[in-house]
Design a protein around this motif. Structure first.
Motif, PDB file in Angstrom:
ATOM      1  N   GLU A  35       0.851  -1.184   0.000  1.00  0.00           N
ATOM      2  CA  GLU A  35       0.000   0.000   0.000  1.00  0.00           C
ATOM      3  C   GLU A  35       0.889   1.237   0.000  1.00  0.00           C
ATOM      4  O   GLU A  35       1.972   1.220   0.566  1.00  0.00           O
ATOM      5  CB  GLU A  35      -0.880   0.056   1.247  1.00  0.00           C
ATOM      6  N   VAL A  36       0.395   2.307  -0.615  1.00  0.00           N
ATOM      7  CA  VAL A  36       1.111   3.581  -0.598  1.00  0.00           C
ATOM      8  C   VAL A  36       0.083   4.695  -0.441  1.00  0.00           C
ATOM      9  O   VAL A  36      -0.970   4.665  -1.075  1.00  0.00           O
ATOM     10  CB  VAL A  36       1.921   3.798  -1.902  1.00  0.00           C
ATOM     11  N   SER A  37       0.387   5.663   0.414  1.00  0.00           N
ATOM     12  CA  SER A  37      -0.432   6.862   0.575  1.00  0.00           C
ATOM     13  C   SER A  37       0.456   8.075   0.339  1.00  0.00           C
ATOM     14  O   SER A  37       1.621   8.084   0.738  1.00  0.00           O
ATOM     15  CB  SER A  37      -1.022   6.945   1.983  1.00  0.00           C
ATOM     16  N   LEU A  38      -0.107   9.090  -0.269  1.00  0.00           N
ATOM     17  CA  LEU A  38       0.581  10.354  -0.484  1.00  0.00           C
ATOM     18  C   LEU A  38      -0.117  11.397   0.383  1.00  0.00           C
ATOM     19  O   LEU A  38      -1.336  11.561   0.294  1.00  0.00           O
ATOM     20  CB  LEU A  38       0.499  10.753  -1.957  1.00  0.00           C
ATOM     21  N   ILE A  39       0.642  12.067   1.228  1.00  0.00           N
ATOM     22  CA  ILE A  39       0.083  13.071   2.128  1.00  0.00           C
ATOM     23  C   ILE A  39       0.592  14.437   1.698  1.00  0.00           C
ATOM     24  O   ILE A  39       1.791  14.620   1.480  1.00  0.00           O
ATOM     25  CB  ILE A  39       0.461  12.769   3.592  1.00  0.00           C
ATOM     26  N   ILE A  40      -0.323  15.390   1.571  1.00  0.00           N
ATOM     27  CA  ILE A  40      -0.019  16.730   1.077  1.00  0.00           C
ATOM     28  C   ILE A  40      -0.096  17.734   2.231  1.00  0.00           C
ATOM     29  O   ILE A  40      -1.041  17.707   3.015  1.00  0.00           O
ATOM     30  CB  ILE A  40      -1.023  17.140  -0.022  1.00  0.00           C
ATOM     31  N   TYR A  41       0.893  18.633   2.290  1.00  0.00           N
ATOM     32  CA  TYR A  41       0.982  19.663   3.330  1.00  0.00           C
ATOM     33  C   TYR A  41       1.185  21.032   2.693  1.00  0.00           C
ATOM     34  O   TYR A  41       1.819  21.140   1.647  1.00  0.00           O
ATOM     35  CB  TYR A  41       2.197  19.424   4.236  1.00  0.00           C
ATOM     36  N   HIS A  42       0.682  22.081   3.374  1.00  0.00           N
ATOM     37  CA  HIS A  42       1.061  23.451   3.026  1.00  0.00           C
ATOM     38  C   HIS A  42       2.447  23.694   3.608  1.00  0.00           C
ATOM     39  O   HIS A  42       2.768  23.172   4.685  1.00  0.00           O
ATOM     40  CB  HIS A  42       0.091  24.471   3.631  1.00  0.00           C
ATOM     41  N   PRO A  43       3.278  24.500   2.957  1.00  0.00           N
ATOM     42  CA  PRO A  43       4.605  24.801   3.512  1.00  0.00           C
ATOM     43  C   PRO A  43       4.491  25.427   4.906  1.00  0.00           C
ATOM     44  O   PRO A  43       3.678  26.308   5.131  1.00  0.00           O
ATOM     45  CB  PRO A  43       5.190  25.813   2.523  1.00  0.00           C
ATOM     46  N   GLY A  44       5.272  24.928   5.838  1.00  0.00           N
ATOM     47  CA  GLY A  44       5.329  25.480   7.182  1.00  0.00           C
ATOM     48  C   GLY A  44       4.190  25.093   8.103  1.00  0.00           C
ATOM     49  O   GLY A  44       4.121  25.561   9.237  1.00  0.00           O
ATOM     50  N   ILE A  45       3.269  24.239   7.645  1.00  0.00           N
ATOM     51  CA  ILE A  45       2.138  23.813   8.473  1.00  0.00           C
ATOM     52  C   ILE A  45       2.252  22.311   8.719  1.00  0.00           C
ATOM     53  O   ILE A  45       2.460  21.543   7.794  1.00  0.00           O
ATOM     54  CB  ILE A  45       0.794  24.164   7.812  1.00  0.00           C
ATOM     55  N   VAL A  46       2.099  21.920   9.979  1.00  0.00           N
ATOM     56  CA  VAL A  46       2.286  20.517  10.358  1.00  0.00           C
ATOM     57  C   VAL A  46       1.108  19.636   9.935  1.00  0.00           C
ATOM     58  O   VAL A  46       1.297  18.505   9.512  1.00  0.00           O
ATOM     59  CB  VAL A  46       2.512  20.395  11.884  1.00  0.00           C
ATOM     60  N   GLU A  47      -0.116  20.150  10.018  1.00  0.00           N
ATOM     61  CA  GLU A  47      -1.296  19.343   9.670  1.00  0.00           C
ATOM     62  C   GLU A  47      -1.396  19.161   8.159  1.00  0.00           C
ATOM     63  O   GLU A  47      -1.128  20.089   7.393  1.00  0.00           O
ATOM     64  CB  GLU A  47      -2.560  20.011  10.184  1.00  0.00           C
ATOM     65  N   SER A  48      -1.812  17.986   7.751  1.00  0.00           N
ATOM     66  CA  SER A  48      -1.916  17.701   6.322  1.00  0.00           C
ATOM     67  C   SER A  48      -3.175  18.314   5.718  1.00  0.00           C
ATOM     68  O   SER A  48      -4.167  18.533   6.409  1.00  0.00           O
ATOM     69  CB  SER A  48      -1.910  16.194   6.081  1.00  0.00           C
TER      70      SER A  48
END
Length: 79
Positions: A35-48
């Motif tokens: 399985e593979v998941s891709l998690i996206i974040y805003h720069p400088g923010i810890v929460e996805s």
């Protein structure tokens, strides 16, 4: 569509996150992954922003997992 982000199958090459006119293509060599998941974040923010679980039937070619996402800033971070 999830959080305004449209997903499609993507391409297995080149590796990494490659931005182009239609979005960002992500390709990862993971020969032992089930399985593979891709998690996206805003720069400088810890929460996805979002998590995308890749489908082994449509988002995998051999040992390479891939997905294309449209509607993202080129400044996003991922993991």
């Amino acid at each position: 569509m999830k959080n305004g982000i449209r997903r499609s199958r993507g391409r297995p090459f080149p590796f990494g996150a490659i931005a182009h006119k239609r979005g960002i293509n992500f390709a990862l060599y993971a020969p032992l992954a089930n399985e593979v998941s891709l998690i996206i974040y805003h720069p400088g923010i810890v929460e996805s922003i979002s998590e995308f679980k890749l489908n082994y039937k449509t988002n995998r070619t051999g040992q390479i997992w891939h997905i294309q996402l449209e509607g993202l800033s080129k400044k996003i971070r991922y993991g």
